[in-house]
Write a protein that holds these residues in place. Structure first.
Motif, mmCIF file in Angstrom:
data_model
loop_
_atom_site.group_PDB
_atom_site.id
_atom_site.type_symbol
_atom_site.label_atom_id
_atom_site.label_comp_id
_atom_site.label_asym_id
_atom_site.label_seq_id
_atom_site.Cartn_x
_atom_site.Cartn_y
_atom_site.Cartn_z
ATOM 1 N N MET A 56 2.802 22.469 -25.637
ATOM 2 C CA MET A 56 1.825 21.844 -24.779
ATOM 3 C C MET A 56 1.600 20.412 -25.257
ATOM 4 O O MET A 56 1.475 20.173 -26.455
ATOM 5 N N PRO A 57 1.522 19.460 -24.344
ATOM 6 C CA PRO A 57 1.294 18.058 -24.737
ATOM 7 C C PRO A 57 -0.083 17.876 -25.378
ATOM 8 O O PRO A 57 -1.016 18.635 -25.112
ATOM 9 N N SER A 58 -0.193 16.840 -26.201
ATOM 10 C CA SER A 58 -1.471 16.568 -26.863
ATOM 11 C C SER A 58 -2.509 16.132 -25.825
ATOM 12 O O SER A 58 -2.179 15.738 -24.712
ATOM 13 N N LEU A 59 -3.759 16.200 -26.223
ATOM 14 C CA LEU A 59 -4.849 15.804 -25.335
ATOM 15 C C LEU A 59 -4.723 14.338 -24.950
ATOM 16 O O LEU A 59 -5.054 13.958 -23.829
ATOM 17 N N HIS A 60 -4.215 13.542 -25.845
ATOM 18 C CA HIS A 60 -3.996 12.110 -25.585
ATOM 19 C C HIS A 60 -3.085 11.916 -24.370
ATOM 20 O O HIS A 60 -3.236 10.961 -23.619
ATOM 21 N N GLU A 61 -2.144 12.827 -24.179
ATOM 22 C CA GLU A 61 -1.196 12.741 -23.063
ATOM 23 C C GLU A 61 -1.727 13.427 -21.802
ATOM 24 O O GLU A 61 -1.082 13.376 -20.765
ATOM 25 N N ARG A 62 -2.882 14.080 -21.893
ATOM 26 C CA ARG A 62 -3.465 14.796 -20.744
ATOM 27 C C ARG A 62 -4.865 14.274 -20.463
ATOM 28 O O ARG A 62 -5.815 15.027 -20.342
ATOM 29 N N ARG A 63 -4.987 12.982 -20.307
ATOM 30 C CA ARG A 63 -6.294 12.349 -20.105
ATOM 31 C C ARG A 63 -7.047 12.914 -18.898
ATOM 32 O O ARG A 63 -8.267 12.960 -18.897
ATOM 33 N N ASN A 64 -6.328 13.345 -17.874
ATOM 34 C CA ASN A 64 -6.977 13.889 -16.673
ATOM 35 C C ASN A 64 -7.714 15.190 -16.956
ATOM 36 O O ASN A 64 -8.598 15.578 -16.191
ATOM 37 N N ASP A 65 -7.350 15.879 -18.026
ATOM 38 C CA ASP A 65 -8.013 17.134 -18.386
ATOM 39 C C ASP A 65 -9.338 16.905 -19.109
ATOM 40 O O ASP A 65 -10.173 17.813 -19.186
ATOM 41 N N ILE A 66 -9.538 15.721 -19.649
ATOM 42 C CA ILE A 66 -10.705 15.463 -20.483
ATOM 43 C C ILE A 66 -12.029 15.673 -19.738
ATOM 44 O O ILE A 66 -12.908 16.372 -20.256
ATOM 45 N N PRO A 67 -12.225 15.130 -18.523
ATOM 46 C CA PRO A 67 -13.506 15.378 -17.836
ATOM 47 C C PRO A 67 -13.795 16.875 -17.618
ATOM 48 O O PRO A 67 -14.933 17.314 -17.799
ATOM 49 N N LEU A 68 -12.775 17.645 -17.279
ATOM 50 C CA LEU A 68 -12.968 19.086 -17.093
ATOM 51 C C LEU A 68 -13.346 19.769 -18.408
ATOM 52 O O LEU A 68 -14.235 20.626 -18.443
ATOM 53 N N LEU A 69 -12.673 19.390 -19.475
ATOM 54 C CA LEU A 69 -12.979 19.960 -20.788
ATOM 55 C C LEU A 69 -14.379 19.567 -21.247
ATOM 56 O O LEU A 69 -15.101 20.388 -21.820
ATOM 57 N N VAL A 70 -14.767 18.330 -20.988
ATOM 58 C CA VAL A 70 -16.106 17.864 -21.359
ATOM 59 C C VAL A 70 -17.150 18.716 -20.638
ATOM 60 O O VAL A 70 -18.094 19.211 -21.259
ATOM 61 N N GLU A 71 -16.982 18.905 -19.338
ATOM 62 C CA GLU A 71 -17.920 19.730 -18.579
ATOM 63 C C GLU A 71 -17.967 21.160 -19.107
ATOM 64 O O GLU A 71 -19.045 21.746 -19.254
ATOM 65 N N TYR A 72 -16.803 21.716 -19.406
ATOM 66 C CA TYR A 72 -16.729 23.079 -19.925
ATOM 67 C C TYR A 72 -17.480 23.197 -21.255
ATOM 68 O O TYR A 72 -18.302 24.093 -21.447
ATOM 69 N N PHE A 73 -17.200 22.275 -22.184
ATOM 70 C CA PHE A 73 -17.836 22.344 -23.497
ATOM 71 C C PHE A 73 -19.340 22.082 -23.407
ATOM 72 O O PHE A 73 -20.127 22.700 -24.126
ATOM 73 N N ILE A 74 -19.757 21.174 -22.528
ATOM 74 C CA ILE A 74 -21.190 20.928 -22.354
ATOM 75 C C ILE A 74 -21.871 22.201 -21.866
ATOM 76 O O ILE A 74 -22.903 22.607 -22.394
ATOM 77 N N GLU A 75 -21.283 22.835 -20.862
ATOM 78 C CA GLU A 75 -21.853 24.078 -20.338
ATOM 79 C C GLU A 75 -21.921 25.147 -21.429
ATOM 80 O O GLU A 75 -22.927 25.839 -21.586
ATOM 81 N N ARG A 76 -20.855 25.250 -22.187
ATOM 82 C CA ARG A 76 -20.785 26.249 -23.258
ATOM 83 C C ARG A 76 -21.882 26.040 -24.299
ATOM 84 O O ARG A 76 -22.581 26.973 -24.694
ATOM 85 N N TYR A 77 -22.036 24.798 -24.758
ATOM 86 C CA TYR A 77 -22.984 24.536 -25.836
ATOM 87 C C TYR A 77 -24.423 24.406 -25.349
ATOM 88 O O TYR A 77 -25.351 24.683 -26.109
ATOM 89 N N THR A 78 -24.639 24.006 -24.100
ATOM 90 C CA THR A 78 -26.012 23.979 -23.596
ATOM 91 C C THR A 78 -26.526 25.400 -23.372
ATOM 92 O O THR A 78 -27.700 25.670 -23.609
ATOM 93 N N SER A 79 -25.655 26.298 -22.949
ATOM 94 C CA SER A 79 -26.106 27.679 -22.762
ATOM 95 C C SER A 79 -26.453 28.326 -24.108
ATOM 96 O O SER A 79 -27.388 29.114 -24.197
#
Length: 147
Positions: free
Chosen positions: A1-24
């Motif tokens: 799997m490519p590094s996160l640096h190479e998948r910049r488009n995934d970052i907003p989705l991951l940010v939302e996921y992690f925010i939801e996870r840690y706020t809950s």
């Protein structure tokens, strides 16, 4: 799997996921992500890959005291990105040269791997990465320790 640096488009989705996870988990309510923060997260090179992103989001949620999510700029420091170029350099050099560079850093750090004066910091790579490299290159880190 490519590094996160190479998948910049995934970052907003991951940010939302992690925010939801840690706020809950924390019981906090975050309703917005500042555009500056999202831009900063998307443009960062993420030398620690997805785990580093996860840790930054978790820390940010913990210290966040408003409904507007932000990330402390110092957590995405240029120093960390500079370390990424060293890690990339280590990955590109021949194994014998890589071994010499690691041994030199271990000697300078008196066998210490982690911490601000450890060999990993001197090489600009995570201590877990250095530990893996030490094992794969069969380096005896104990010979660099001083009494």
């Amino acid at each position: 799997m490519p590094s996160l640096h190479e998948r910049r488009n995934d970052i907003p989705l991951l940010v939302e996921y992690f925010i939801e996870r840690y706020t809950s988990k924390s019981g906090k309510k975050i309703r917005r992500i500042s555009k500056a923060t999202l831009d900063r997260l998307t443009s960062y090179s993420w030398p620690g890959n997805i785990r580093e992103l996860q840790n930054v989001i978790e820390r940010s949620v913990i210290v966040c005291d408003t409904e507007n999510f932000t990330v402390d700029e110092s957590w995405l420091s240029p120093r960390a990105e500079a370390g990424n170029s060293v890690a990339q350099l280590l990955a590109k050099i021949p194994t014998t040269e890589e071994k010499k560079a690691i041994e030199a850093a271990l000697a300078e750090a008196q066998g210490r791997i982690s911490g601000p004066s450890g060999a990993a910091a001197k090489l600009g790579i995570p201590s877990s990465t250095l530990d893996s490299k030490i094992k794969s290159l069969k380096i005896n880190k104990n010979r660099f320790k001083t009494a």
